[in-house]
Design a protein around this motif. Sequence first.
Motif, PDB file in Angstrom:
ATOM      1  N   GLU A 132      -3.505  10.592  -8.387  1.00  0.00           N
ATOM      2  CA  GLU A 132      -3.853   9.542  -9.018  1.00  0.00           C
ATOM      3  C   GLU A 132      -2.987   8.302  -8.947  1.00  0.00           C
ATOM      4  O   GLU A 132      -3.653   7.112  -9.113  1.00  0.00           O
ATOM      5  CB  GLU A 132      -4.233   9.411 -10.633  1.00  0.00           C
ATOM      6  CG  GLU A 132      -4.531   8.210 -10.852  1.00  0.00           C
ATOM      7  CD  GLU A 132      -6.011   8.110 -10.877  1.00  0.00           C
ATOM      8  OE1 GLU A 132      -6.738   6.819 -10.693  1.00  0.00           O
ATOM      9  OE2 GLU A 132      -6.421   8.664 -10.401  1.00  0.00           O
ATOM     10  N   GLU A 133      -1.579   8.674  -8.759  1.00  0.00           N
ATOM     11  CA  GLU A 133      -0.391   7.294  -8.553  1.00  0.00           C
ATOM     12  C   GLU A 133      -0.804   6.721  -6.816  1.00  0.00           C
ATOM     13  O   GLU A 133      -0.186   5.987  -6.966  1.00  0.00           O
ATOM     14  CB  GLU A 133       1.274   7.990  -8.703  1.00  0.00           C
ATOM     15  CG  GLU A 133       1.350   8.408 -10.217  1.00  0.00           C
ATOM     16  CD  GLU A 133       2.432   8.784 -10.570  1.00  0.00           C
ATOM     17  OE1 GLU A 133       3.705   8.622  -9.727  1.00  0.00           O
ATOM     18  OE2 GLU A 133       2.734   9.857 -11.554  1.00  0.00           O
ATOM     19  N   TYR A 134      -1.681   7.634  -6.148  1.00  0.00           N
ATOM     20  CA  TYR A 134      -0.997   7.248  -4.704  1.00  0.00           C
ATOM     21  C   TYR A 134      -2.715   7.030  -4.526  1.00  0.00           C
ATOM     22  O   TYR A 134      -2.194   6.112  -2.792  1.00  0.00           O
ATOM     23  CB  TYR A 134      -0.409   8.427  -3.961  1.00  0.00           C
ATOM     24  CG  TYR A 134       0.882   8.628  -4.212  1.00  0.00           C
ATOM     25  CD1 TYR A 134       1.951   7.405  -4.244  1.00  0.00           C
ATOM     26  CD2 TYR A 134       1.415   9.667  -5.361  1.00  0.00           C
ATOM     27  CE1 TYR A 134       3.253   7.695  -4.169  1.00  0.00           C
ATOM     28  CE2 TYR A 134       2.892   9.704  -5.519  1.00  0.00           C
ATOM     29  CZ  TYR A 134       3.414   8.844  -4.741  1.00  0.00           C
ATOM     30  OH  TYR A 134       5.148   9.017  -5.456  1.00  0.00           O
ATOM     31  N   VAL A 135      -3.564   7.094  -5.051  1.00  0.00           N
ATOM     32  CA  VAL A 135      -4.712   7.395  -4.147  1.00  0.00           C
ATOM     33  C   VAL A 135      -6.085   6.506  -5.200  1.00  0.00           C
ATOM     34  O   VAL A 135      -5.736   7.404  -6.700  1.00  0.00           O
ATOM     35  CB  VAL A 135      -5.750   8.977  -3.695  1.00  0.00           C
ATOM     36  CG1 VAL A 135      -6.463   8.666  -2.492  1.00  0.00           C
ATOM     37  CG2 VAL A 135      -4.585   9.345  -2.946  1.00  0.00           C
ATOM     38  N   ILE A 136      -6.330   6.148  -4.896  1.00  0.00           N
ATOM     39  CA  ILE A 136      -7.018   4.774  -5.628  1.00  0.00           C
ATOM     40  C   ILE A 136      -8.551   5.398  -5.701  1.00  0.00           C
ATOM     41  O   ILE A 136      -9.260   5.666  -5.170  1.00  0.00           O
ATOM     42  CB  ILE A 136      -7.877   3.051  -5.380  1.00  0.00           C
ATOM     43  CG1 ILE A 136      -6.621   2.947  -5.531  1.00  0.00           C
ATOM     44  CG2 ILE A 136      -7.988   2.604  -5.822  1.00  0.00           C
ATOM     45  CD1 ILE A 136      -5.691   2.819  -7.536  1.00  0.00           C
ATOM     46  N   GLU A 158      -4.696  10.751   2.802  1.00  0.00           N
ATOM     47  CA  GLU A 158      -3.042   9.945   2.072  1.00  0.00           C
ATOM     48  C   GLU A 158      -3.661  11.189   0.737  1.00  0.00           C
ATOM     49  O   GLU A 158      -2.647  11.341   0.226  1.00  0.00           O
ATOM     50  CB  GLU A 158      -4.260   8.462   1.549  1.00  0.00           C
ATOM     51  CG  GLU A 158      -2.787   8.185   0.381  1.00  0.00           C
ATOM     52  CD  GLU A 158      -1.728   8.262   1.147  1.00  0.00           C
ATOM     53  OE1 GLU A 158      -0.793   8.370   0.815  1.00  0.00           O
ATOM     54  OE2 GLU A 158      -1.398   7.407   2.512  1.00  0.00           O
ATOM     55  N   THR A 200      -0.610  13.446   0.501  1.00  0.00           N
ATOM     56  CA  THR A 200       0.078  13.433  -0.762  1.00  0.00           C
ATOM     57  C   THR A 200       0.431  14.231  -1.317  1.00  0.00           C
ATOM     58  O   THR A 200       0.976  14.907  -2.412  1.00  0.00           O
ATOM     59  CB  THR A 200      -0.683  11.888  -1.714  1.00  0.00           C
ATOM     60  OG1 THR A 200      -0.586  11.138  -1.533  1.00  0.00           O
ATOM     61  CG2 THR A 200      -0.143  12.282  -3.128  1.00  0.00           C
ATOM     62  N   ILE A 258      -6.518  -0.755  -4.565  1.00  0.00           N
ATOM     63  CA  ILE A 258      -4.887  -0.197  -2.960  1.00  0.00           C
ATOM     64  C   ILE A 258      -4.210  -1.174  -2.684  1.00  0.00           C
ATOM     65  O   ILE A 258      -2.915  -1.019  -2.634  1.00  0.00           O
ATOM     66  CB  ILE A 258      -6.155  -0.047  -2.298  1.00  0.00           C
ATOM     67  CG1 ILE A 258      -6.708   1.099  -2.450  1.00  0.00           C
ATOM     68  CG2 ILE A 258      -5.354   0.829  -0.727  1.00  0.00           C
ATOM     69  CD1 ILE A 258      -8.489   1.627  -1.272  1.00  0.00           C
ATOM     70  N   ARG A 269      -2.323  -1.453  -6.872  1.00  0.00           N
ATOM     71  CA  ARG A 269      -1.938  -0.894  -8.163  1.00  0.00           C
ATOM     72  C   ARG A 269      -1.301   0.425  -7.776  1.00  0.00           C
ATOM     73  O   ARG A 269      -0.566   0.432  -8.366  1.00  0.00           O
ATOM     74  CB  ARG A 269      -3.430  -0.939  -9.303  1.00  0.00           C
ATOM     75  CG  ARG A 269      -2.873  -0.029 -10.403  1.00  0.00           C
ATOM     76  CD  ARG A 269      -4.286  -0.315 -11.122  1.00  0.00           C
ATOM     77  NE  ARG A 269      -5.037   0.640 -10.508  1.00  0.00           N
ATOM     78  CZ  ARG A 269      -5.201   1.908 -10.608  1.00  0.00           C
ATOM     79  NH1 ARG A 269      -4.474   2.610 -11.584  1.00  0.00           N
ATOM     80  NH2 ARG A 269      -6.189   2.332  -9.882  1.00  0.00           N
ATOM     81  N   THR A 270      -1.297   0.455  -6.760  1.00  0.00           N
ATOM     82  CA  THR A 270      -0.561   2.096  -6.376  1.00  0.00           C
ATOM     83  C   THR A 270       0.709   1.549  -6.262  1.00  0.00           C
ATOM     84  O   THR A 270       1.795   0.640  -5.715  1.00  0.00           O
ATOM     85  CB  THR A 270      -1.053   2.352  -4.932  1.00  0.00           C
ATOM     86  OG1 THR A 270      -1.252   1.055  -3.664  1.00  0.00           O
ATOM     87  CG2 THR A 270      -3.052   3.312  -4.492  1.00  0.00           C
ATOM     88  N   ARG A 271       1.675   2.845  -6.280  1.00  0.00           N
ATOM     89  CA  ARG A 271       2.796   2.702  -5.819  1.00  0.00           C
ATOM     90  C   ARG A 271       3.188   1.849  -4.851  1.00  0.00           C
ATOM     91  O   ARG A 271       4.898   1.235  -5.166  1.00  0.00           O
ATOM     92  CB  ARG A 271       3.297   4.158  -6.527  1.00  0.00           C
ATOM     93  CG  ARG A 271       5.283   4.359  -5.714  1.00  0.00           C
ATOM     94  CD  ARG A 271       5.970   5.619  -6.689  1.00  0.00           C
ATOM     95  NE  ARG A 271       5.304   6.191  -7.858  1.00  0.00           N
ATOM     96  CZ  ARG A 271       5.871   7.223  -8.552  1.00  0.00           C
ATOM     97  NH1 ARG A 271       6.501   7.959  -7.836  1.00  0.00           N
ATOM     98  NH2 ARG A 271       5.575   7.600  -9.978  1.00  0.00           N
ATOM     99  N   SER A 286       2.501   0.173  -2.409  1.00  0.00           N
ATOM    100  CA  SER A 286       0.691  -1.082  -2.112  1.00  0.00           C
ATOM    101  C   SER A 286       1.082  -1.531  -0.928  1.00  0.00           C
ATOM    102  O   SER A 286       2.341  -2.122  -0.644  1.00  0.00           O
ATOM    103  CB  SER A 286       0.521  -1.812  -3.578  1.00  0.00           C
ATOM    104  OG  SER A 286       1.239  -2.543  -3.910  1.00  0.00           O
TER     105      SER A 286
END
Length: 420
Positions: free
Chosen positions: A63-67, A111, A115, A314, A317-319, A321
């Motif tokens: 969830e931190e890397y994929v929206i 991704e 990940t 994307i 918000r992603t770490r 981005s």
Amino acid sequence: MGYVCAMDWPGFAAGFEVGRTGMLQGDAGLEDPAVAARDRNLQKLERLLQFDVTPREIAAYLEEYVIGQAHAKRATAVAVYNHHRSRQIRDVEVSKSNMLFIGPTGVGKTEVGRTLARFLDVPFTIADATNFTPAGYVGDDVENMLMGLLMSADGDEQWAAHGVVFIDEIDKTRRTSAGNPSITRDIGGECVQQAMLKILEGTEARLPFFGGRKHPQGKNITINTKDILFIGSGAFEGLPEIVAKLMRQGQTNLGFRAAPRSSAKEADYRVLLEAPYHILQDALLEYGFIPEFVGRFPVIVPFEALEREEYRAIMTRTRHSILRQQIALFALDGVHLEFTEDAIDAIITQAVQMKSGARALRSLVERAVSKARFELPERGRERVRCIITAESVESGNYRVEPLTAGHEGQDETLQTAGGE
């Protein structure tokens, strides 16, 4: 005196003199990097074999890397959990949990695979299925997909045997003559599927020591693929229509009137989420895959097309981005980069029109800041604000203002613009 040859891969660089003691002259305490890498990999392997992470923890990391893609992330987390926990069972043999990612381009399939490997801290490689041909034809042997895995494992075949292989464009290996499979020899399709069967299930694969194609007299490296997790991925264009057709036929055969569907609905990948598993399997067979190949991927994971708000998330918000990456690059030159809301909306609108998913976002953002990136870096200048607007997306023009005390960073702005 002797020398360590570069052919002793992964050893030292060629040309270092070695004394009679076996140590490098001038630095007797220097550790062999090959030995150090193998020790590190052995520690990682011991941790992996004691795998005790829950599916919820795996999904939370994704969830931190994929929206978006909540269903895909949950299915992937469960498959990965089963794959690694099954090694702790001694009296029952559990089948592999290879996965098949199906979805439009640019929605996060690659991704998710990358990940996952980073979370598990295992070797990872991406192989292009369009390069594979059967033995005896121009192209790559299917075993060569493991060469990148071996390199990622520092040449340690034992550690490579626990990695993740992401097979991209796997839909391109479908049988080209699905209606008449025996009309000709399908070099890039069914033959490649047949060649991959043993590797996907688990076998002792032999790789040429120097890469390329195998040679009977050549030196080979052996990797056991039994514990390697294979992820096949592709857009599978036309598959949603086949699934929708099979679902209508199923409703008719059961005595119900088939629900009318528009062509837009049939082409929507969301229909794959509604389909029972046996329908998805039948659709893949009709698409041009042989039953044995479909059976090697017991976990089918559909991905949905992105919505506008997911494009925004994307970007912001992603770490890692896209906007954060550009802000960090500009900050190295004393430039505080800002994107207005209308600029973000303009980028999203163009990305949706391009129909290439999140991949379009990077090129659009790069184009919007390219002029500023060329003109603003300057030695000895004071810090300034660079404001990217909707006009910047169209023309590349931007605004420059003096940097005042309340505009020290846009991370907070990105988090509020990104939603949640």
